[in-house]
Design an enzyme around this catalytic site. Structure first.
Site, PDB file in Angstrom:
ATOM      1  N   GLY A  44       1.073  -1.155   0.031  1.00  0.00           N
ATOM      2  CA  GLY A  44       0.182   0.145   0.059  1.00  0.00           C
ATOM      3  C   GLY A  44       1.151   1.084  -0.064  1.00  0.00           C
ATOM      4  CG  PHE A  96       2.472   7.952   6.348  1.00  0.00           C
ATOM      5  CD1 PHE A  96       3.229   8.075   7.581  1.00  0.00           C
ATOM      6  CD2 PHE A  96       2.657   8.648   5.275  1.00  0.00           C
ATOM      7  CE1 PHE A  96       4.102   8.983   7.559  1.00  0.00           C
ATOM      8  CE2 PHE A  96       3.883   9.566   5.086  1.00  0.00           C
ATOM      9  CZ  PHE A  96       4.525   9.801   6.281  1.00  0.00           C
ATOM     10  CB  SER A  97      -1.229   2.048   4.041  1.00  0.00           C
ATOM     11  OG  SER A  97       0.015   1.382   3.607  1.00  0.00           O
ATOM     12  CE  LYS A 102       4.310  -0.051   2.745  1.00  0.00           C
ATOM     13  NZ  LYS A 102       3.863   1.506   2.932  1.00  0.00           N
ATOM     14  CB  SER A 103       6.118  -0.990   9.285  1.00  0.00           C
ATOM     15  OG  SER A 103       6.860  -0.761   7.915  1.00  0.00           O
ATOM     16  CG  ASP A 153       9.135  -3.114   6.301  1.00  0.00           C
ATOM     17  OD1 ASP A 153       8.524  -3.274   5.945  1.00  0.00           O
ATOM     18  OD2 ASP A 153       9.370  -2.475   7.771  1.00  0.00           O
ATOM     19  CD  GLU A 154      10.214   0.729   3.825  1.00  0.00           C
ATOM     20  OE1 GLU A 154      10.004   0.969   2.724  1.00  0.00           O
ATOM     21  OE2 GLU A 154       9.673   1.400   4.854  1.00  0.00           O
ATOM     22  CD  GLN A 208       9.666   0.212  -0.883  1.00  0.00           C
ATOM     23  OE1 GLN A 208       8.987  -0.947  -0.428  1.00  0.00           O
ATOM     24  NE2 GLN A 208      10.097   1.154  -0.016  1.00  0.00           N
ATOM     25  CB  CYS A 261      -7.779  10.118  -1.463  1.00  0.00           C
ATOM     26  SG  CYS A 261      -8.486  11.502  -2.186  1.00  0.00           S
TER      27      CYS A 261
HETATM   28  P1  ADP Z   1       3.862   1.992   6.535  1.00  0.00           P
HETATM   29  O1  ADP Z   1       4.796   0.802   6.640  1.00  0.00           O
HETATM   30  O2  ADP Z   1       2.825   1.564   5.498  1.00  0.00           O
HETATM   31  O3  ADP Z   1       4.729   3.215   5.821  1.00  0.00           O
HETATM   32  P2  ADP Z   1       3.745   2.136   9.349  1.00  0.00           P
HETATM   33  O4  ADP Z   1       3.211   0.827   9.653  1.00  0.00           O
HETATM   34  O5  ADP Z   1       5.115   2.586   9.550  1.00  0.00           O
HETATM   35  O6  ADP Z   1       3.128   2.427   7.815  1.00  0.00           O
HETATM   36  O7  ADP Z   1       2.885   3.174  10.069  1.00  0.00           O
HETATM   37  C1  ADP Z   1       1.166   3.463  10.215  1.00  0.00           C
HETATM   38  C2  ADP Z   1       1.120   4.464  11.299  1.00  0.00           C
HETATM   39  O8  ADP Z   1       1.298   5.638  10.772  1.00  0.00           O
HETATM   40  C3  ADP Z   1      -0.658   4.415  11.665  1.00  0.00           C
HETATM   41  O9  ADP Z   1      -0.936   3.334  12.488  1.00  0.00           O
HETATM   42  C4  ADP Z   1      -0.534   6.053  12.202  1.00  0.00           C
HETATM   43  O10 ADP Z   1      -0.330   5.745  13.497  1.00  0.00           O
HETATM   44  C5  ADP Z   1       0.582   6.744  11.354  1.00  0.00           C
HETATM   45  N1  ADP Z   1       0.268   7.665  10.481  1.00  0.00           N
HETATM   46  C6  ADP Z   1       0.678   8.584  10.207  1.00  0.00           C
HETATM   47  N2  ADP Z   1       0.097   9.494   9.204  1.00  0.00           N
HETATM   48  C7  ADP Z   1      -1.051   8.553   8.691  1.00  0.00           C
HETATM   49  C8  ADP Z   1      -1.853   8.734   7.683  1.00  0.00           C
HETATM   50  N3  ADP Z   1      -2.159   9.779   6.726  1.00  0.00           N
HETATM   51  N4  ADP Z   1      -3.089   7.596   7.556  1.00  0.00           N
HETATM   52  C9  ADP Z   1      -2.739   6.525   8.318  1.00  0.00           C
HETATM   53  N5  ADP Z   1      -1.836   6.435   9.454  1.00  0.00           N
HETATM   54  C10 ADP Z   1      -0.758   7.508   9.566  1.00  0.00           C
HETATM   55 ZN    ZN Z   2      -8.009  13.312  -0.523  1.00  0.00          ZN
END
Ligand code: ADP
Ligand code: ZN
Length: 188
Positions: free
Chosen positions: A16, A19-20, A22-23, A89-90, A92, A178
């Site tokens: 995704g 900030f979605s 994934k980690s 992780d990471e 990509q 989005c």
């Molecule tokens: P990814 O690995 O996908 O970059 P992480 O698992 O590191 O995501 O972080 C997810 C966390 O980031 C969420 O649980 C939330 O606390 C925080 N967060 C910060 N900005 C956002 C955002 N715009 N949408 C959703 N979560 C966010």
């Molecule tokens: Zn939007």
């Protein structure tokens, strides 16, 4: 007839935008693996030294020890034959060889859980992730929240000017957007 149970390997992909979660999702799955007392190894590419060299870390500060590797072949070489579950992780940022490496490990009976960005800052499929999604037994798409409008976000907006595919950073460098709010860079 005795039923012989063999260890069936497989590949899971968690992908995704930034900030979605994934980690977080990867760490959640790996914690459960540890609770189940299975042998686990966690890898990440050397390029991602965002927060720590020896840990995978989520934006919400969940963390787990990890091994940094420079290539998919190095990752394969560092897998202990007793390891049952492999987290990456990471993903990509890895070379295309990661697809074959994940396949080989799964063929050996290991559970391979791969997390990574499905799309880059231009909205294009990113590195080995699309191919991994194709060969995986299970794919989870995680969504962030669009910082502009609050809708579910599937895009990573780069906030700094650069033509480089990789600009490492998080807060202030990228934000989740989005489909409607995402502004892909003009094509050169
Ligand atoms: P990814 O690995 O996908 O970059 P992480 O698992 O590191 O995501 O972080 C997810 C966390 O980031 C969420 O649980 C939330 O606390 C925080 N967060 C910060 N900005 C956002 C955002 N715009 N949408 C959703 N979560 C966010
Ligand atoms: Zn939007």
């Amino acid at each position: 007839m005795a039923l012989v149970k063999t260890q069936l390997g497989w590949i899971e992909v968690i992908c995704g935008s930034m900030f979605s979660g994934k980690s977080e999702e990867l760490i959640r799955r790996l914690r459960r693996v540890i609770i189940a007392k299975q042998r686990v190894q966690i890898f990440k590419p050397t390029i991602d030294s965002r927060f720590s060299d020896a840990e995978i870390v989520s934006h919400s500060e969940m963390r787990m020890p990890s091994i940094s590797v420079g290539s998919s072949e190095e990752l394969f070489a560092k897998v202990d034959h007793r390891t049952e579950v492999i987290g990456i992780d990471e993903a990509q940022f890895f070379d295309p060889g990661l697809v074959g490496v994940a396949q080989r490990l799964a063929d050996q009976g290991k559970r391979v859980i791969v997390a990574g960005l499905d799309k880059d800052y231009r909205g294009e499929p990113f590195g080995p992730i699309p191919s991994l999604m194709a060969v995986a037994e299970d794919v989870t798409k995680t969504l962030a929240i669009c910082v502009r409008c609050g809708s579910p976000a599937n895009n990573t907006q780069r906030l700094v000017e650069s033509d480089e595919l990789v600009v490492v950073g998080a807060q202030g460098v990228y934000e989740a957007r989005c489909r409607r709010c995402f502004e892909p860079p003009a094509r050169g």
